[in-house]
Write a protein that holds these residues in place. Structure first.
Motif, PDB file in Angstrom:
ATOM      1  N   ASP A 236       0.836  -1.208   0.000  1.00 27.83           N
ATOM      2  CA  ASP A 236       0.000   0.000   0.000  1.00 27.83           C
ATOM      3  C   ASP A 236       0.867   1.253   0.000  1.00 27.83           C
ATOM      4  N   ILE A 237       2.085   1.127   0.538  1.00 22.14           N
ATOM      5  CA  ILE A 237       2.981   2.274   0.698  1.00 22.14           C
ATOM      6  C   ILE A 237       4.401   1.855   0.333  1.00 22.14           C
ATOM      7  N   LEU A 238       5.073   2.685  -0.448  1.00 18.28           N
ATOM      8  CA  LEU A 238       6.491   2.529  -0.750  1.00 18.28           C
ATOM      9  C   LEU A 238       7.228   3.584   0.067  1.00 18.28           C
ATOM     10  N   VAL A 239       8.188   3.158   0.880  1.00 15.40           N
ATOM     11  CA  VAL A 239       8.986   4.078   1.679  1.00 15.40           C
ATOM     12  C   VAL A 239      10.435   3.982   1.231  1.00 15.40           C
ATOM     13  N   MET A 240      11.031   5.154   0.955  1.00 15.49           N
ATOM     14  CA  MET A 240      12.430   5.230   0.555  1.00 15.49           C
ATOM     15  C   MET A 240      13.086   6.407   1.260  1.00 15.49           C
ATOM     16  N   GLY A 241      14.412   6.405   1.303  1.00 17.17           N
ATOM     17  CA  GLY A 241      15.142   7.535   1.856  1.00 17.17           C
ATOM     18  C   GLY A 241      15.019   8.738   0.936  1.00 17.17           C
ATOM     19  N   ASP A 242      15.140   9.936   1.516  1.00 17.46           N
ATOM     20  CA  ASP A 242      14.940  11.144   0.715  1.00 17.46           C
ATOM     21  C   ASP A 242      16.062  11.416  -0.288  1.00 17.46           C
ATOM     22  N   ASP A 243      17.121  10.601  -0.271  1.00 19.03           N
ATOM     23  CA  ASP A 243      18.114  10.705  -1.333  1.00 19.03           C
ATOM     24  C   ASP A 243      17.522  10.229  -2.664  1.00 19.03           C
ATOM     25  N   TRP A 244      16.387   9.561  -2.613  1.00 20.68           N
ATOM     26  CA  TRP A 244      15.664   9.102  -3.805  1.00 20.68           C
ATOM     27  C   TRP A 244      14.456   9.987  -4.114  1.00 20.68           C
ATOM     28  N   ALA A 245      14.302  11.100  -3.424  1.00 18.56           N
ATOM     29  CA  ALA A 245      13.104  11.954  -3.560  1.00 18.56           C
ATOM     30  C   ALA A 245      12.752  12.216  -5.024  1.00 18.56           C
ATOM     31  N   GLY A 246      11.488  11.940  -5.349  1.00 22.90           N
ATOM     32  CA  GLY A 246      10.962  12.166  -6.686  1.00 22.90           C
ATOM     33  C   GLY A 246      11.210  11.042  -7.672  1.00 22.90           C
ATOM     34  N   LYS A 247      12.155  10.164  -7.398  1.00 22.99           N
ATOM     35  CA  LYS A 247      12.530   9.134  -8.376  1.00 22.99           C
ATOM     36  C   LYS A 247      11.520   7.993  -8.487  1.00 22.99           C
ATOM     37  N   PHE A 248      10.646   7.869  -7.491  1.00 21.56           N
ATOM     38  CA  PHE A 248       9.670   6.778  -7.536  1.00 21.56           C
ATOM     39  C   PHE A 248       8.229   7.282  -7.530  1.00 21.56           C
ATOM     40  N   ASP A 249       8.056   8.548  -7.834  1.00 19.30           N
ATOM     41  CA  ASP A 249       6.709   9.125  -7.876  1.00 19.30           C
ATOM     42  C   ASP A 249       5.829   8.448  -8.915  1.00 19.30           C
ATOM     43  N   GLU A 250       6.437   7.818  -9.909  1.00 22.47           N
ATOM     44  CA  GLU A 250       5.665   7.137 -10.951  1.00 22.47           C
ATOM     45  C   GLU A 250       4.795   6.009 -10.390  1.00 22.47           C
ATOM     46  N   PHE A 251       5.129   5.544  -9.175  1.00 20.36           N
ATOM     47  CA  PHE A 251       4.371   4.448  -8.578  1.00 20.36           C
ATOM     48  C   PHE A 251       3.191   4.941  -7.733  1.00 20.36           C
ATOM     49  N   SER A 252       2.977   6.245  -7.721  1.00 24.04           N
ATOM     50  CA  SER A 252       1.873   6.788  -6.928  1.00 24.04           C
ATOM     51  C   SER A 252       0.506   6.388  -7.493  1.00 24.04           C
ATOM     52  N   ASP A 253       0.497   5.799  -8.684  1.00 17.50           N
ATOM     53  CA  ASP A 253      -0.760   5.302  -9.236  1.00 17.50           C
ATOM     54  C   ASP A 253      -1.163   3.958  -8.616  1.00 17.50           C
ATOM     55  N   ILE A 254      -0.216   3.270  -7.952  1.00 15.22           N
ATOM     56  CA  ILE A 254      -0.536   1.970  -7.359  1.00 15.22           C
ATOM     57  C   ILE A 254      -0.332   1.929  -5.846  1.00 15.22           C
ATOM     58  N   CYS A 255       0.365   2.937  -5.299  1.00 15.18           N
ATOM     59  CA  CYS A 255       0.583   2.985  -3.854  1.00 15.18           C
ATOM     60  C   CYS A 255       0.974   4.399  -3.447  1.00 15.18           C
ATOM     61  N   ARG A 256       0.926   4.638  -2.156  1.00 17.78           N
ATOM     62  CA  ARG A 256       1.419   5.916  -1.628  1.00 17.78           C
ATOM     63  C   ARG A 256       2.946   5.851  -1.603  1.00 17.78           C
ATOM     64  N   VAL A 257       3.606   6.933  -1.998  1.00 14.66           N
ATOM     65  CA  VAL A 257       5.068   6.980  -2.017  1.00 14.66           C
ATOM     66  C   VAL A 257       5.524   7.993  -0.964  1.00 14.66           C
ATOM     67  N   VAL A 258       6.389   7.516  -0.051  1.00 17.34           N
ATOM     68  CA  VAL A 258       6.878   8.349   1.048  1.00 17.34           C
ATOM     69  C   VAL A 258       8.404   8.346   1.023  1.00 17.34           C
ATOM     70  N   TYR A 259       8.993   9.537   1.154  1.00 14.69           N
ATOM     71  CA  TYR A 259      10.445   9.670   1.236  1.00 14.69           C
ATOM     72  C   TYR A 259      10.794  10.162   2.642  1.00 14.69           C
ATOM     73  N   LEU A 260      11.594   9.396   3.360  1.00 14.01           N
ATOM     74  CA  LEU A 260      11.969   9.746   4.720  1.00 14.01           C
ATOM     75  C   LEU A 260      13.364  10.359   4.756  1.00 14.01           C
ATOM     76  N   PRO A 261      13.569  11.349   5.632  1.00 13.04           N
ATOM     77  CA  PRO A 261      14.911  11.928   5.762  1.00 13.04           C
ATOM     78  C   PRO A 261      15.911  10.883   6.226  1.00 13.04           C
ATOM     79  N   ARG A 262      17.093  10.954   5.662  1.00 17.96           N
ATOM     80  CA  ARG A 262      18.163  10.046   6.063  1.00 17.96           C
ATOM     81  C   ARG A 262      18.696  10.454   7.423  1.00 17.96           C
TER      82      ARG A 262
END
Length: 131
Positions: A87-113
């Motif tokens: 339901d949610i993809l979580v990645m470090g903010d060094d990847w910010a914006g790079k996985f936004d394409e998946f927002s059509d199938i799940c929530r995308v969250v970037y967390l601060p390193r």
């Protein structure tokens, strides 16, 4: 809610632990994709210090992680998200914006390193200078 995250998790450190624990807070089931050795080489031009089986065992042993699998290709991220019913993809903010394409199938969250912690810096710090 099922959460998925991805990483190499080489030379495991507190930054890895914190992002996994924080990712788990977004749901009640955390799936972690561990990059294979060959994938890491193709991305970074070097192999991890610890091989993929050792890194997978380390991540698998953590209480906050429910399921672990090998990530073999960046191009398969959509497949991994869908096949693990995330339901949610979580990645470090060094990847910010790079996985936004998946927002059509799940929530995308970037967390601060975690500040001042990086695998590359740790490897450089412990590397023995050549004489």
């Amino acid at each position: 809610m099922r959460v998925i995250t991805f990483g190499t998790f080489d030379v495991f450190h507190v930054g890895h632990l914190r992002i996994l624990e924080r990712a788990r807070e977004y749901g009640d089931f955390l799936v972690a994709g561990v990059s294979t050795d060959s994938m890491n080489y193709s991305k970074k031009g070097r192999y991890p210090v610890y091989d993929q089986n050792e890194r997978l065992q380390i991540i698998q042993a953590l209480r906050c992680v429910d399921k672990v699998f090998f990530e073999e290709s960046m191009e398969l991220k959509r497949h991994y998200i869908e096949s693990h019913l995330a339901d949610i993809l979580v990645m470090g903010d060094d990847w910010a914006g790079k996985f936004d394409e998946f927002s059509d199938i799940c929530r995308v969250v970037y967390l601060p390193r975690t500040p001042s912690v990086s695998t590359t810096a740790i490897i450089e710090k412990i590397r023995i200078p050549k004489s």
